[in-house]
Write an enzyme that holds these catalytic residues in place. Sequence first.
Site, PDB file in Angstrom:
ATOM      1  N   ASP A   1      14.699   6.711  16.619  1.00  0.00           N
ATOM      2  CA  ASP A   1      14.603   6.619  15.156  1.00  0.00           C
ATOM      3  C   ASP A   1      13.525   7.559  14.627  1.00  0.00           C
ATOM      4  O   ASP A   1      13.710   8.269  13.638  1.00  0.00           O
ATOM      5  CB  ASP A   1      14.173   5.199  14.743  1.00  0.00           C
ATOM      6  N   VAL A   2      12.374   7.515  15.293  1.00  0.00           N
ATOM      7  CA  VAL A   2      11.229   8.293  14.810  1.00  0.00           C
ATOM      8  C   VAL A   2      11.542   9.785  14.932  1.00  0.00           C
ATOM      9  O   VAL A   2      11.269  10.574  14.017  1.00  0.00           O
ATOM     10  CB  VAL A   2       9.944   7.922  15.592  1.00  0.00           C
TER      11      VAL A   2
ATOM     12  N   LYS B   1      -5.477  -2.639  15.706  1.00  0.00           N
ATOM     13  CA  LYS B   1      -6.117  -1.772  14.708  1.00  0.00           C
ATOM     14  C   LYS B   1      -7.328  -1.039  15.291  1.00  0.00           C
ATOM     15  O   LYS B   1      -7.597   0.114  14.927  1.00  0.00           O
ATOM     16  CB  LYS B   1      -6.494  -2.587  13.471  1.00  0.00           C
TER      17      LYS B   1
ATOM     18  N   ILE C   1       0.846  -1.203   0.000  1.00  0.00           N
ATOM     19  CA  ILE C   1       0.000   0.000   0.000  1.00  0.00           C
ATOM     20  C   ILE C   1       0.880   1.250   0.000  1.00  0.00           C
ATOM     21  O   ILE C   1       0.601   2.226  -0.716  1.00  0.00           O
ATOM     22  CB  ILE C   1      -0.960  -0.017   1.217  1.00  0.00           C
TER      23      ILE C   1
ATOM     24  N   TYR D   1      -3.400  -8.340  16.220  1.00  0.00           N
ATOM     25  CA  TYR D   1      -3.587  -7.417  15.086  1.00  0.00           C
ATOM     26  C   TYR D   1      -4.928  -6.697  15.199  1.00  0.00           C
ATOM     27  O   TYR D   1      -5.011  -5.480  15.094  1.00  0.00           O
ATOM     28  CB  TYR D   1      -3.517  -8.193  13.771  1.00  0.00           C
TER      29      TYR D   1
HETATM   30  N1  LIG Z   1      -3.004  -5.765   2.957  1.00  0.00           N
HETATM   31  C1  LIG Z   1      -4.189  -5.725   3.541  1.00  0.00           C
HETATM   32  O1  LIG Z   1      -5.105  -6.495   3.223  1.00  0.00           O
HETATM   33  C2  LIG Z   1      -4.453  -4.721   4.642  1.00  0.00           C
HETATM   34  C3  LIG Z   1      -5.764  -4.639   5.142  1.00  0.00           C
HETATM   35  C4  LIG Z   1      -6.047  -3.736   6.152  1.00  0.00           C
HETATM   36  C5  LIG Z   1      -5.045  -2.926   6.657  1.00  0.00           C
HETATM   37  N2  LIG Z   1      -3.780  -3.022   6.166  1.00  0.00           N
HETATM   38  C6  LIG Z   1      -2.761  -2.161   6.757  1.00  0.00           C
HETATM   39  O2  LIG Z   1      -2.167  -1.369   5.746  1.00  0.00           O
HETATM   40  C7  LIG Z   1      -0.826  -1.055   6.139  1.00  0.00           C
HETATM   41  C8  LIG Z   1       0.113  -1.413   5.002  1.00  0.00           C
HETATM   42  O3  LIG Z   1      -0.029  -2.798   4.767  1.00  0.00           O
HETATM   43  P1  LIG Z   1       0.522  -3.532   3.462  1.00  0.00           P
HETATM   44  O4  LIG Z   1      -0.526  -4.491   3.065  1.00  0.00           O
HETATM   45  O5  LIG Z   1       1.061  -2.552   2.494  1.00  0.00           O
HETATM   46  O6  LIG Z   1       1.691  -4.369   4.136  1.00  0.00           O
HETATM   47  P2  LIG Z   1       3.189  -4.614   3.666  1.00  0.00           P
HETATM   48  O7  LIG Z   1       3.669  -5.759   4.512  1.00  0.00           O
HETATM   49  O8  LIG Z   1       3.271  -4.733   2.201  1.00  0.00           O
HETATM   50  O9  LIG Z   1       3.899  -3.264   4.114  1.00  0.00           O
HETATM   51  C9  LIG Z   1       4.123  -2.939   5.460  1.00  0.00           C
HETATM   52  C10 LIG Z   1       5.386  -2.100   5.519  1.00  0.00           C
HETATM   53  O10 LIG Z   1       5.627  -1.744   6.899  1.00  0.00           O
HETATM   54  C11 LIG Z   1       7.019  -1.824   7.110  1.00  0.00           C
HETATM   55  N3  LIG Z   1       7.323  -2.012   8.526  1.00  0.00           N
HETATM   56  C12 LIG Z   1       7.068  -3.118   9.285  1.00  0.00           C
HETATM   57  N4  LIG Z   1       7.566  -2.931  10.516  1.00  0.00           N
HETATM   58  C13 LIG Z   1       8.135  -1.701  10.540  1.00  0.00           C
HETATM   59  C14 LIG Z   1       8.824  -0.960  11.534  1.00  0.00           C
HETATM   60  N5  LIG Z   1       9.048  -1.445  12.752  1.00  0.00           N
HETATM   61  N6  LIG Z   1       9.265   0.283  11.211  1.00  0.00           N
HETATM   62  C15 LIG Z   1       9.075   0.792   9.958  1.00  0.00           C
HETATM   63  N7  LIG Z   1       8.434   0.125   8.979  1.00  0.00           N
HETATM   64  C16 LIG Z   1       7.984  -1.114   9.273  1.00  0.00           C
HETATM   65  C17 LIG Z   1       7.466  -3.040   6.287  1.00  0.00           C
HETATM   66  O11 LIG Z   1       8.867  -3.024   6.058  1.00  0.00           O
HETATM   67  C18 LIG Z   1       6.632  -2.867   5.023  1.00  0.00           C
HETATM   68  O12 LIG Z   1       7.310  -2.126   4.034  1.00  0.00           O
HETATM   69  C19 LIG Z   1      -0.560  -1.827   7.425  1.00  0.00           C
HETATM   70  O13 LIG Z   1      -0.729  -0.983   8.536  1.00  0.00           O
HETATM   71  C20 LIG Z   1      -1.622  -2.897   7.399  1.00  0.00           C
HETATM   72  O14 LIG Z   1      -1.964  -3.367   8.698  1.00  0.00           O
HETATM   73  C21 LIG Z   1      -3.464  -3.895   5.165  1.00  0.00           C
END
Ligand SMILES: NC(=O)c1ccc[n+]([C@@H]2O[C@H](COP(=O)([O-])OP(=O)(O)OC[C@H]3O[C@@H](n4cnc5c(N)ncnc54)[C@H](O)[C@@H]3O)[C@@H](O)[C@H]2O)c1
Length: 232
Positions: free
Chosen positions: A50-51, A144, A8, A140
């Site tokens: 870091d942040v 959320k 995303i 999770y």
């Molecule tokens: N994919 C889905 O179906 C879905 C549905 C609902 C919500 N979401 C939410 O959308 C957001 C993005 O999800 P996505 O599907 O792109 O997942 P993804 O796994 O493709 O991307 C998540 C990113 O977060 C980064 N990340 C993880 N831990 C981290 C940390 N400690 N510090 C910095 N970065 C970190 C990862 O390196 C990765 O690039 C997430 O919050 C996820 O919970 C996703």
Amino acid sequence: MTGASGGIGRALSEHLVAQGLSVFGLDLVEDPDPPAGVRSLPLDVTAPGDVERAAAAVYELASGPVDLVCCAGIVEDDVAAEDMSIAQFDAVMAVNLRGVFLSCQAFGRRLLAGSGGSIVNIASMSGNQVVNYPQRQSAYNASKAAVTALTKSLAVEWGPRGVRVNAVSPGYVDTPLLALKKHQFDQWKPGIVLARFAGTSEIARAVAFLLGSDSSYCCGTELVVDGGYSLR
Ligand SMILES: NC(=O)c1ccc[n+]([C@@H]2O[C@H](COP(=O)([O-])OP(=O)(O)OC[C@H]3O[C@@H](n4cnc5c(N)ncnc54)[C@H](O)[C@@H]3O)[C@@H](O)[C@H]2O)c1
């Protein structure tokens, strides 16, 4: 944007760049090949130092107003609640909740001290709308739901001072996050009213709406983008 290298995050980066914005892509490791217009910076959202460093760097490098998207997130893989270790629970909470809080705090302080701005947190329908089935992911789901509550809390505190805080709650999107759960796609699909998974660009457009001035009267809004999954 945190989590900028994920499914995303990358689509959203490209969408925002196409709208003429500059994007700072914040993720665990520096992206060796970021999309054009994206400057990659490393950070672990669970680490306050870091942040803070990342926020300072963004403010030093940015040539205009700054907004924030908190997109970093992780999910445990189908763990029964009674078997979940404290370490597993804490790991999910650390990224999904503490990471969002730290990021909002570091950038929020600067936005409040400046001319305001907009923050969008990525929550999930698996928070306030549904408890997904059949995968077991209590940490999770709880994280959320908490992101949405945090979003509303910050909106109330910061809205009067010019910082809008909103959330997007996606349904199922085919990204690396769901890689371990792909065998369950067929079980989820019948529940989706629109009968398909979301494209990352469909989530990106919803985030861009809440981030920009088109949503100027949205404050503490949770925009659910789930193809109708949570309706039935
Ligand atoms: N994919 C889905 O179906 C879905 C549905 C609902 C919500 N979401 C939410 O959308 C957001 C993005 O999800 P996505 O599907 O792109 O997942 P993804 O796994 O493709 O991307 C998540 C990113 O977060 C980064 N990340 C993880 N831990 C981290 C940390 N400690 N510090 C910095 N970065 C970190 C990862 O390196 C990765 O690039 C997430 O919050 C996820 O919970 C996703």
